[in-house]
Design an enzyme around this catalytic site. Sequence first.
Site, PDB file in Angstrom:
ATOM      1  N   TYR A  91     118.365  42.656   5.334  1.00 22.14           N
ATOM      2  CA  TYR A  91     119.677  42.825   5.968  1.00 22.14           C
ATOM      3  C   TYR A  91     120.814  42.404   5.042  1.00 22.14           C
ATOM      4  O   TYR A  91     121.886  42.995   5.066  1.00 22.14           O
ATOM      5  CB  TYR A  91     119.758  41.983   7.247  1.00 22.14           C
ATOM      6  CG  TYR A  91     119.397  42.709   8.508  1.00 22.14           C
ATOM      7  CD1 TYR A  91     118.140  43.277   8.675  1.00 22.14           C
ATOM      8  CD2 TYR A  91     120.318  42.813   9.551  1.00 22.14           C
ATOM      9  CE1 TYR A  91     117.800  43.927   9.849  1.00 22.14           C
ATOM     10  CE2 TYR A  91     119.984  43.461  10.724  1.00 22.14           C
ATOM     11  CZ  TYR A  91     118.739  44.014  10.878  1.00 22.14           C
ATOM     12  OH  TYR A  91     118.412  44.647  12.033  1.00 22.14           O
TER      13      TYR A  91
ATOM     14  N   LYS B  69     104.083  40.762   6.301  1.00 19.03           N
ATOM     15  CA  LYS B  69     103.433  41.948   5.735  1.00 19.03           C
ATOM     16  C   LYS B  69     102.910  41.528   4.369  1.00 19.03           C
ATOM     17  O   LYS B  69     103.213  42.149   3.332  1.00 19.03           O
ATOM     18  CB  LYS B  69     104.442  43.114   5.667  1.00 19.03           C
ATOM     19  CG  LYS B  69     103.826  44.468   5.339  1.00 19.03           C
ATOM     20  CD  LYS B  69     102.986  45.057   6.465  1.00 19.03           C
ATOM     21  CE  LYS B  69     102.225  46.281   5.980  1.00 19.03           C
ATOM     22  NZ  LYS B  69     101.290  46.829   6.984  1.00 19.03           N
TER      23      LYS B  69
ATOM     24  N   ASP C 127     102.429  45.195  11.690  1.00 15.67           N
ATOM     25  CA  ASP C 127     101.933  46.375  12.419  1.00 15.67           C
ATOM     26  C   ASP C 127     100.957  45.964  13.514  1.00 15.67           C
ATOM     27  O   ASP C 127     101.011  46.459  14.641  1.00 15.67           O
ATOM     28  CB  ASP C 127     101.319  47.406  11.456  1.00 15.67           C
ATOM     29  CG  ASP C 127     100.335  46.806  10.463  1.00 15.67           C
ATOM     30  OD1 ASP C 127     100.245  45.557  10.373  1.00 15.67           O
ATOM     31  OD2 ASP C 127      99.654  47.586   9.768  1.00 15.67           O
TER      32      ASP C 127
ATOM     33  N   ASP D 232     113.970  42.045  14.312  1.00 13.69           N
ATOM     34  CA  ASP D 232     114.831  43.019  15.001  1.00 13.69           C
ATOM     35  C   ASP D 232     113.964  43.975  15.810  1.00 13.69           C
ATOM     36  O   ASP D 232     114.216  44.218  16.997  1.00 13.69           O
ATOM     37  CB  ASP D 232     115.654  43.788  13.964  1.00 13.69           C
ATOM     38  CG  ASP D 232     116.559  44.836  14.606  1.00 13.69           C
ATOM     39  OD1 ASP D 232     117.201  44.510  15.618  1.00 13.69           O
ATOM     40  OD2 ASP D 232     116.599  45.974  14.094  1.00 13.69           O
TER      41      ASP D 232
ATOM     42  N   ASP E  85     113.001  43.833  20.216  1.00 11.17           N
ATOM     43  CA  ASP E  85     113.306  44.935  21.138  1.00 11.17           C
ATOM     44  C   ASP E  85     112.050  45.357  21.890  1.00 11.17           C
ATOM     45  O   ASP E  85     112.073  45.608  23.097  1.00 11.17           O
ATOM     46  CB  ASP E  85     113.863  46.151  20.382  1.00 11.17           C
ATOM     47  CG  ASP E  85     115.383  46.224  20.437  1.00 11.17           C
ATOM     48  OD1 ASP E  85     116.007  45.144  20.557  1.00 11.17           O
ATOM     49  OD2 ASP E  85     115.942  47.331  20.364  1.00 11.17           O
TER      50      ASP E  85
END
Length: 366
Positions: free
Chosen positions: A135, A190, A222, A246, A250
Site C-alpha cells: 500500500y 505468503k 490462499d 484488506d 472483507d
Amino acid sequence: MKIAVLPGDGIGPEIVAEAVKVLQVLDLPLELESAPVGGAAFEAAGHPLPDATLALAKASDAILFGAVGDWKYDTLDRPLRPEQAILGLRKHLGLFANFRPAICYEQLVGASSLKPELISGLDILIIRELTGDIYFGQPRGRRTAADGHFPGAEEAFDTMRYSRPEIERIAHVAFQAARKRSKRVTSVDKANVLETFQFWKDVVTEVGREYPDVELDHMYVDNAAMQLVKAPKRFDVVVTGNMFGDILSDEASMLTGSIGMLPSASLNDRNQGLYEPSHGSAPDIAGKGVANPLATILSAAMMLRFSLQQPEAADRIESAVQAVLAQGLRTADIHSEGTTRVGTRAMGDAVVAALSSSKTKATIKG
Ligand code: IPM
Ligand code: MG
C-alpha cells in the site's frame, strides 16, 4: 476528550449523525468538532484531506469516521480521489494497528450465506497492519520496462516491503489482544513465494516466543481465504499485512451476515485512534434514511474503550445495541421475517432510548 467527527460521503453523514446522538446522551465531557473528508471535502475545498481536517484529526484524541468514496470520483487523478483521505489519515497519524472484529450476532445467524452451524457463535478478530506493505511501499509508478517478458514496454510497479520493527509492533498487538481472548494467533502470510512474507513469518515467530501462553500458527493467505469459508470458527486472532488484511477482512465480515454491524478501530502507538464502520459509503442508498447506523454506533463504543478510557460507557452502548436487536428492530440490511423494519434515524433513536432506560435502572438500583 476531543473527538474529530468526519462524516465523509454516501451514507457517512447519516450514520455518523446517529453515533453522535448516542455519544451526546452519555454525560461525558466530550468535545466534538466536525470537518469534511473524502469526496465531500474535494467538493468543498478541492482536496479529499484538506489541511484543516488533518490538523483537527491530529489534535484530537480520537476520530469518528463515516465512509468515503463515490463512483463519480473514479475518473479523478489518484491523489484527489476520496480514498486518499483515509490512506492519508492512516499515514500521517501512524495508525498502524487495525482491529476488525468479525462477530456473528445470534439474532442475525440467518443473514449469513453460510450454514448457521458454521457461523453461530463466530467471534474472530482480524488485526491488519495498516501503514506498510505494498500500500505504501516506495518506489512505485510507471516506466518503460528495462527487462522482464517485454523489455521496452510500458509497465507499472509497486513495492511490497516490511521492516522488522513494523512487523514486531503489530505482532505484539496481536499477541496482547489474544491474551484477552482465546489465546490463539494465526499469522497469515505468503512465505512460500514472497521474501517479504518469509521475513514476516520469521519475525512473528520470534515475537511469539515472548508469549508462551499464546498458541501461534501460520497459514498461507490462499488457504486462509479458504478456511474462512470452510471452518471460520477455527480462528481467534488473525494477524496479517496490509494487503492480505484488506481482502480477508472483507471476506470475514461478509460471512457473519452482519456487515452493517461491524465496527473497526485503527490505532497508533499513542492510542490515538480512528473509528469507522467496516462497511463502505454505499452511494446507492445514500440520503434514503435506510442505512444501518449500528456499525458506526459500535465504532463509537470502541472509541470510548480504546482511546478515551471509558470502558463503562462502551459497555453501555454495546448493551443498548443488544437491547434494540432483542426488541426485534432491524434496518433493511439485516431485516428478516418476524422482525420490525426501521430506518436509520429510528434505529439511532432506539439505541438512545435503550441507553436512557439502562441509566434509569442503574440509578434506581444504586
Ligand atoms: C479498507 C478500504 C480501504 C483500503 C480503501 C478505501 C483505500 O478498502 O479500509 O479496507 O483498501 O484499505
Ligand atoms: Mg477494504
